[in-house]
Design an enzyme around this catalytic site. Structure first.
Site, PDB file in Angstrom:
ATOM      1  N   PRO A  25      68.303   6.463  40.257  1.00  0.00           N
ATOM      2  CA  PRO A  25      68.895   5.696  41.348  1.00  0.00           C
ATOM      3  C   PRO A  25      68.394   4.255  41.428  1.00  0.00           C
ATOM      4  CG  PRO A  25      67.305   7.290  42.173  1.00  0.00           C
ATOM      5  CD  PRO A  25      67.529   7.608  40.730  1.00  0.00           C
ATOM      6  N   ASN A  26      69.312   3.392  41.771  1.00  0.00           N
ATOM      7  CA  ASN A  26      69.082   1.951  41.987  1.00  0.00           C
ATOM      8  C   ASN A  26      68.845   1.176  40.695  1.00  0.00           C
ATOM      9  OD1 ASN A  26      69.251   2.011  44.900  1.00  0.00           O
ATOM     10  ND2 ASN A  26      67.301   3.116  44.847  1.00  0.00           N
ATOM     11  N   ARG A  33      67.866  -6.587  41.590  1.00  0.00           N
ATOM     12  CA  ARG A  33      66.953  -5.923  42.519  1.00  0.00           C
ATOM     13  C   ARG A  33      65.499  -6.319  42.234  1.00  0.00           C
ATOM     14  NH1 ARG A  33      65.179   0.219  41.225  1.00  0.00           N
ATOM     15  NH2 ARG A  33      63.930   0.539  43.075  1.00  0.00           N
ATOM     16  N   TYR A  38      60.972  -5.870  38.586  1.00  0.00           N
ATOM     17  CA  TYR A  38      61.747  -5.152  37.569  1.00  0.00           C
ATOM     18  C   TYR A  38      62.333  -6.058  36.486  1.00  0.00           C
ATOM     19  CZ  TYR A  38      61.331  -1.353  40.933  1.00  0.00           C
ATOM     20  OH  TYR A  38      60.833  -0.398  41.781  1.00  0.00           O
ATOM     21  N   ASN A  89      64.032   7.334  32.935  1.00  0.00           N
ATOM     22  CA  ASN A  89      63.457   6.622  34.071  1.00  0.00           C
ATOM     23  C   ASN A  89      64.164   7.202  35.281  1.00  0.00           C
ATOM     24  OD1 ASN A  89      62.565   5.003  36.081  1.00  0.00           O
ATOM     25  ND2 ASN A  89      63.153   3.057  35.118  1.00  0.00           N
ATOM     26  N   ALA A  92      63.183   6.520  41.784  1.00  0.00           N
ATOM     27  CA  ALA A  92      62.434   7.136  42.893  1.00  0.00           C
ATOM     28  C   ALA A  92      62.403   8.660  42.798  1.00  0.00           C
ATOM     29  CB  ALA A  92      63.036   6.689  44.220  1.00  0.00           C
ATOM     30  N   HIS A  95      59.249  10.687  41.830  1.00  0.00           N
ATOM     31  CA  HIS A  95      58.187  11.064  42.746  1.00  0.00           C
ATOM     32  C   HIS A  95      58.577  12.208  43.678  1.00  0.00           C
ATOM     33  CE1 HIS A  95      57.003   7.185  41.246  1.00  0.00           C
ATOM     34  NE2 HIS A  95      58.027   6.602  41.849  1.00  0.00           N
ATOM     35  N   ASP A 102      62.872  20.534  36.842  1.00  0.00           N
ATOM     36  CA  ASP A 102      63.303  21.862  36.368  1.00  0.00           C
ATOM     37  C   ASP A 102      64.412  21.739  35.327  1.00  0.00           C
ATOM     38  OD1 ASP A 102      61.492  23.143  37.999  1.00  0.00           O
ATOM     39  OD2 ASP A 102      62.955  23.764  39.506  1.00  0.00           O
ATOM     40  N   GLU A 113      58.864   9.685  29.400  1.00  0.00           N
ATOM     41  CA  GLU A 113      59.072   9.098  30.732  1.00  0.00           C
ATOM     42  C   GLU A 113      58.820   7.592  30.646  1.00  0.00           C
ATOM     43  OE1 GLU A 113      56.299  10.530  33.649  1.00  0.00           O
ATOM     44  OE2 GLU A 113      57.213   9.345  35.254  1.00  0.00           O
ATOM     45  N   HIS A 115      59.025   3.694  32.852  1.00  0.00           N
ATOM     46  CA  HIS A 115      59.208   2.926  34.080  1.00  0.00           C
ATOM     47  C   HIS A 115      59.098   1.451  33.761  1.00  0.00           C
ATOM     48  CE1 HIS A 115      59.107   6.455  36.571  1.00  0.00           C
ATOM     49  NE2 HIS A 115      58.100   6.880  35.822  1.00  0.00           N
ATOM     50  N   LEU A 116      59.938   0.672  34.403  1.00  0.00           N
ATOM     51  CA  LEU A 116      59.866  -0.784  34.233  1.00  0.00           C
ATOM     52  C   LEU A 116      58.537  -1.308  34.770  1.00  0.00           C
ATOM     53  CD1 LEU A 116      63.469  -1.310  35.552  1.00  0.00           C
ATOM     54  CD2 LEU A 116      62.746  -1.942  33.246  1.00  0.00           C
ATOM     55  N   SER A 117      58.183  -0.864  35.969  1.00  0.00           N
ATOM     56  CA  SER A 117      56.949  -1.339  36.600  1.00  0.00           C
ATOM     57  C   SER A 117      55.811  -0.363  36.291  1.00  0.00           C
ATOM     58  CB  SER A 117      57.155  -1.439  38.114  1.00  0.00           C
ATOM     59  OG  SER A 117      57.409  -0.157  38.658  1.00  0.00           O
ATOM     60  N   ARG A 122      51.010   0.401  41.952  1.00  0.00           N
ATOM     61  CA  ARG A 122      51.837   0.165  43.141  1.00  0.00           C
ATOM     62  C   ARG A 122      51.412   1.103  44.282  1.00  0.00           C
ATOM     63  NH1 ARG A 122      57.934  -0.083  41.499  1.00  0.00           N
ATOM     64  NH2 ARG A 122      58.020  -0.850  43.650  1.00  0.00           N
ATOM     65  N   ARG A 126      53.847   6.231  44.698  1.00  0.00           N
ATOM     66  CA  ARG A 126      54.470   6.123  43.359  1.00  0.00           C
ATOM     67  C   ARG A 126      53.524   6.576  42.251  1.00  0.00           C
ATOM     68  NH1 ARG A 126      59.173   2.928  44.364  1.00  0.00           N
ATOM     69  NH2 ARG A 126      58.775   1.540  46.105  1.00  0.00           N
TER      70      ARG A 126
HETATM   71  C1  DQA Z   1      60.731   2.745  38.747  1.00  0.00           C
HETATM   72  C2  DQA Z   1      59.530   2.973  39.668  1.00  0.00           C
HETATM   73  C3  DQA Z   1      59.927   3.841  40.847  1.00  0.00           C
HETATM   74  O1  DQA Z   1      58.816   4.053  41.697  1.00  0.00           O
HETATM   75  C4  DQA Z   1      61.032   3.182  41.648  1.00  0.00           C
HETATM   76  O2  DQA Z   1      61.442   4.016  42.707  1.00  0.00           O
HETATM   77  C5  DQA Z   1      62.183   2.786  40.794  1.00  0.00           C
HETATM   78  C6  DQA Z   1      61.913   2.161  39.494  1.00  0.00           C
HETATM   79  C7  DQA Z   1      60.410   1.759  37.601  1.00  0.00           C
HETATM   80  O3  DQA Z   1      61.158   1.731  36.646  1.00  0.00           O
HETATM   81  O4  DQA Z   1      59.424   1.025  37.692  1.00  0.00           O
HETATM   82  O5  DQA Z   1      63.331   2.887  41.202  1.00  0.00           O
HETATM   83  O6  DQA Z   1      61.093   3.969  38.178  1.00  0.00           O
END
Ligand code: DQA
Length: 162
Positions: A25-26, A33, A38, A89, A92, A95, A102, A113, A115-117, A122, A126
């Protein structure tokens, strides 16, 4: 004695290995964003870079983004037996989502796995990932390069399994 059947999940010799890249998501809004966190690259640009790298690595990449947990789970379930590794990725949902965890377990595929950040630098909520302990490894904090490093990791895992 019955002939041994090759598992449908065993690597297909000669065929290009397929990597499914999932964006949660997002992540459709990356580039717009919180660019300080990011980066400025859009998701389309990240996917293009992934496809280019896939060509160099001799794998194929299929990317899928959804803001919906159910749609991500449906895509993971549909990948069973059809892809060789997953780079995810989960945004959110990383978490919070036992259901995505599953679904990933159900595939019995190697998971990377990304993640950008750097989620560990953080907010404390997270720091915990429901994917981390079922993944082969986690790459976080390199912006769009996290995906590229994740794809390299997946391709190298698949090469090692040949
Ligand atoms: C994220 C880190 C997550 O905590 C956050 O909710 C995201 C982006 C990242 O790529 O850093 O949506 O997955």
């Amino acid at each position: 004695m019955a002939a041994k059947r090759r598992s449908s999940r065993a690597p297909r010799s000669g065929a290009l290995r397929r990597v499914l890249v999932l964006h949660g998501p997002n992540l459709n809004l990356v580039g717009i964003r919180e660019p300080g966190l990011y980066g400025h690259a859009t998701l389309a640009e990240i996917d293009t870079r992934l496809r280019e790298l896939a060509g160099e690595l001799g794998v194929t990449v299929d990317s899928f983004q959804s803001n919906s947990e159910g749609a991500l789970i449906d895509r993971i379930q549909a990948a069973r037996g059809l892809v060789d590794a997953i780079v995810i990725n989960a945004g959110a949902y990383t978490h919070t989502s036992v259901a995505i965890r599953d679904a990933l377990l159900t595939t019995e595929l190697p998971v990377v796995e990304v993640h950008l950040s750097n989620i560990h630098k953080r907010e404390t909520f997270r720091h915990h990932s429901l994917v981390a302990d079922i993944a082969v490894g986690q790459i976080a904090g390199f912006g769009p390069d996290s995906y590229l490093l994740g794809l390299r990791a997946a391709a190298s895992l698949l090469r090692a399994r040949k």
